[in-house]
Design an enzyme around this catalytic site. Structure first.
Site, short mmCIF file in Angstrom:
data_model
loop_
_atom_site.label_atom_id
_atom_site.label_comp_id
_atom_site.label_asym_id
_atom_site.label_seq_id
_atom_site.Cartn_x
_atom_site.Cartn_y
_atom_site.Cartn_z
N SER A 104 0.65 -1.33 -0.14
CA SER A 104 -0.38 0.00 0.34
C SER A 104 1.19 1.25 0.04
CB SER A 104 -0.93 0.17 1.50
OG SER A 104 0.15 0.10 2.59
N GLU A 109 -7.10 -1.61 -7.61
CA GLU A 109 -5.94 -0.92 -8.24
C GLU A 109 -4.89 -1.89 -8.98
OE1 GLU A 109 -5.40 3.62 -5.11
OE2 GLU A 109 -4.70 1.63 -4.92
N ASN A 149 -5.06 5.80 -1.32
CA ASN A 149 -4.51 5.84 -0.21
C ASN A 149 -4.11 7.00 -0.89
OD1 ASN A 149 -5.12 3.36 0.80
ND2 ASN A 149 -3.24 2.77 0.77
N HIS A 206 -3.42 -3.89 -5.55
CA HIS A 206 -3.63 -3.15 -4.42
C HIS A 206 -4.98 -3.35 -4.35
CE1 HIS A 206 -4.12 0.80 -1.76
NE2 HIS A 206 -3.35 -0.28 -1.30
N1 3HC Z 1 -16.35 -11.38 5.03
C1 3HC Z 1 -17.09 -11.10 4.15
N2 3HC Z 1 -18.60 -10.46 4.25
C2 3HC Z 1 -18.32 -9.31 5.50
C3 3HC Z 1 -17.28 -9.39 6.07
C4 3HC Z 1 -15.60 -10.03 5.82
N3 3HC Z 1 -14.34 -9.59 6.05
N4 3HC Z 1 -17.31 -7.86 6.57
C5 3HC Z 1 -18.68 -7.23 6.34
N5 3HC Z 1 -18.87 -8.60 5.87
C6 3HC Z 1 -20.09 -8.25 4.99
C7 3HC Z 1 -21.19 -8.41 5.72
O1 3HC Z 1 -21.94 -9.66 6.23
C8 3HC Z 1 -22.79 -7.60 5.45
O2 3HC Z 1 -23.31 -7.96 4.74
P1 3HC Z 1 -25.05 -7.73 4.81
O3 3HC Z 1 -25.11 -6.59 3.91
O4 3HC Z 1 -25.47 -8.81 3.41
O5 3HC Z 1 -25.65 -7.62 5.61
C9 3HC Z 1 -21.90 -6.19 4.93
O6 3HC Z 1 -20.82 -6.51 4.86
C10 3HC Z 1 -22.22 -4.66 6.03
O7 3HC Z 1 -21.53 -5.54 7.11
P2 3HC Z 1 -21.84 -5.10 8.67
O8 3HC Z 1 -23.45 -4.93 8.69
O9 3HC Z 1 -20.86 -5.96 9.95
O10 3HC Z 1 -21.26 -3.69 8.80
P3 3HC Z 1 -21.44 -2.29 7.86
O11 3HC Z 1 -22.52 -2.12 7.49
O12 3HC Z 1 -20.72 -1.02 9.10
O13 3HC Z 1 -19.96 -2.90 6.80
C11 3HC Z 1 -17.72 -1.85 5.88
C12 3HC Z 1 -18.54 -2.82 6.95
C13 3HC Z 1 -18.54 -2.99 4.72
C14 3HC Z 1 -16.27 -2.26 6.76
C15 3HC Z 1 -17.73 -1.19 6.44
O14 3HC Z 1 -18.48 -0.63 7.34
C16 3HC Z 1 -17.02 -0.72 4.85
O15 3HC Z 1 -17.60 0.17 3.60
N6 3HC Z 1 -16.54 0.71 5.36
C17 3HC Z 1 -15.31 1.74 4.55
C18 3HC Z 1 -13.76 0.42 4.40
C19 3HC Z 1 -12.73 0.57 3.86
O16 3HC Z 1 -13.11 1.68 3.33
N7 3HC Z 1 -11.68 0.48 3.45
C20 3HC Z 1 -10.85 0.43 2.45
C21 3HC Z 1 -9.79 0.92 3.90
S1 3HC Z 1 -8.27 1.59 2.96
C22 3HC Z 1 -7.66 0.03 2.48
O17 3HC Z 1 -7.86 -1.26 2.33
C23 3HC Z 1 -6.28 0.41 1.99
C24 3HC Z 1 -5.02 0.01 2.66
O18 3HC Z 1 -4.10 0.28 2.05
C25 3HC Z 1 -4.80 1.00 3.78
#
Ligand code: 3HC
Length: 311
Positions: free
Chosen positions: A144, A177, A215, A165
């Site tokens: 990343s 990406e 990022n 990525h």
């Molecule tokens: N595996 C499988 N399914 C998952 C999961 C996982 N690890 N985590 C969440 N889910 C599914 C759930 O089962 C749920 O399904 P449903 O819609 O059928 O109920 C759905 O995703 C939503 O999950 P939750 O109800 O538990 O919780 P949220 O609605 O709050 O969603 C989230 C969780 C998807 C993490 C959401 O909050 C989100 O999109 N957050 C932002 C995440 C983000 O920005 N990620 C990028 C970070 S930057 C990065 O990764 C780059 C690195 O280089 C730093």
């Protein structure tokens, strides 16, 4: 009984010259990202080997994958229990594990590396894999923050090297990406992009620049949120509520930093600051530094800006 079988040697016929589609994938590293990539590859019909240095790490990843794949099946098939069970068992049957990185690439079409963010460690790994992998094998890093070109320097296959990525949680986040260095061949780029599509991701193309697209925009935003809090302009909770309800983000910036890992955020920012010390947006955050020094990395350690049940 574990869902997973041990590493078996794949048939030699599978190591034939590069076919149009990537079938055999080796993922090195079984942390959050590596396990997620391996899981999605297995779910989408690829034959996957997930590698880590010891059984403890691999077992932890298997548990995480088992939990996550059940969630995916529930979402995909709802109440259709038979279909969901079939999806889970077929997916995990495609996933083998290994603690021998060199042996694991012998029939790989693609190697995706998702190990510790340390340039020397990545270069050492790829130099070893370069000697062991078939000539058609494409190498990609999920880094990343590090330069793909600098990692590729350790190999003799820069034309078959790029960045892939992914985003956390990999089974949920739709973006991939696809990063090319000047030497990445068009065939390699297209194979990586097509594989991303076969993984069910939407792909975007990016040059090998710090932070790529997401990022580069996300980390400065997250750090600005920390600075807002450090200045006492607003509380963590209010900053998060504001961005969720005022900007439609699924998580507020401090929640997201806890989710990504404060250590990861700090590592990325520190690297950029070192290369471009005068840029205001890349200045280190004393609060993040303090939390990381105290071992408060966010969700994974049980505390960051907020407290969590320890994972
Ligand atoms: N595996 C499988 N399914 C998952 C999961 C996982 N690890 N985590 C969440 N889910 C599914 C759930 O089962 C749920 O399904 P449903 O819609 O059928 O109920 C759905 O995703 C939503 O999950 P939750 O109800 O538990 O919780 P949220 O609605 O709050 O969603 C989230 C969780 C998807 C993490 C959401 O909050 C989100 O999109 N957050 C932002 C995440 C983000 O920005 N990620 C990028 C970070 S930057 C990065 O990764 C780059 C690195 O280089 C730093």
């Amino acid at each position: 009984m574990s869902f997973f079988t041990s590493l078996t040697k794949r048939s030699l016929s599978q190591t034939a010259a590069m076919s149009a589609a990537i079938k055999n994938v080796t993922v090195i590293g079984s942390g959050l990202m590596g396990a997620g990539i391996a899981q999605v590859a297995a779910q989408t019909g690829h034959s996957v080997t997930m590698v880590d240095i010891d059984e403890v790490a691999v077992t932890k990843a298997q548990k995480r994958i088992s939990d996550s794949i059940q969630r995916v099946a529930k979402k995909k098939f709802g109440g259709e229990v038979e279909e969901a069970t079939k999806f889970v068992s077929e997916s995990v049957a495609r996933l083998t594990t290994s603690t021998d990185a060199v042996a694991s690439v012998s029939s790989a079409d693609l190697v995706v590396e998702a190990i510790v963010e340390n340039l020397d460690v990545k270069k050492k790994l790829f130099a070893e894999l370069d000697k062991a992998a078939p000539s058609h094998t494409i190498f990609a890093s999920n880094t990343s923050s590090l330069s793909i070109a600098k990692i590729a320097d350790a190999t003799t296959r820069k034309d078959r090297f790029g960045g892939l990525h992914f985003f956390n949680p990999v089974p949920v986040m739709k973006l991939l990406e696809v990063v090319r260095i000047p030497e990445t061949s068009q065939d390699t780029f297209e194979a990586m992009r097509d594989w991303g599509k076969a993984m069910g991701k939407v792909t975007v193309e990016c040059k090998d620049t710090p932070g790529f697209i997401v990022n580069r925009l996300l980390i400065p935003y997250l750090m600005e949120a920390v600075r807002l809090m450090e200045r006492g302009d607003a509380s963590a909770k209010d900053i998060d509520v504001a961005m969720k309800l005022g900007a439609g983000h699924p998580m507020g910036p401090l929640e997201l930093l806890d989710y990504v890992g404060l250590d990861t955020g700090k590592f990325i920012l520190d690297g950029w600051h070192e290369n471009d010390p005068d840029r205001e947006l890349f200045q280190p955050s004393p609060l993040v530094d303090k939390l990381v020094t105290a071992g408060k990395f966010g969700v994974k350690s049980g505390e960051g800006f907020y407290k969590y049940d320890k994972k």
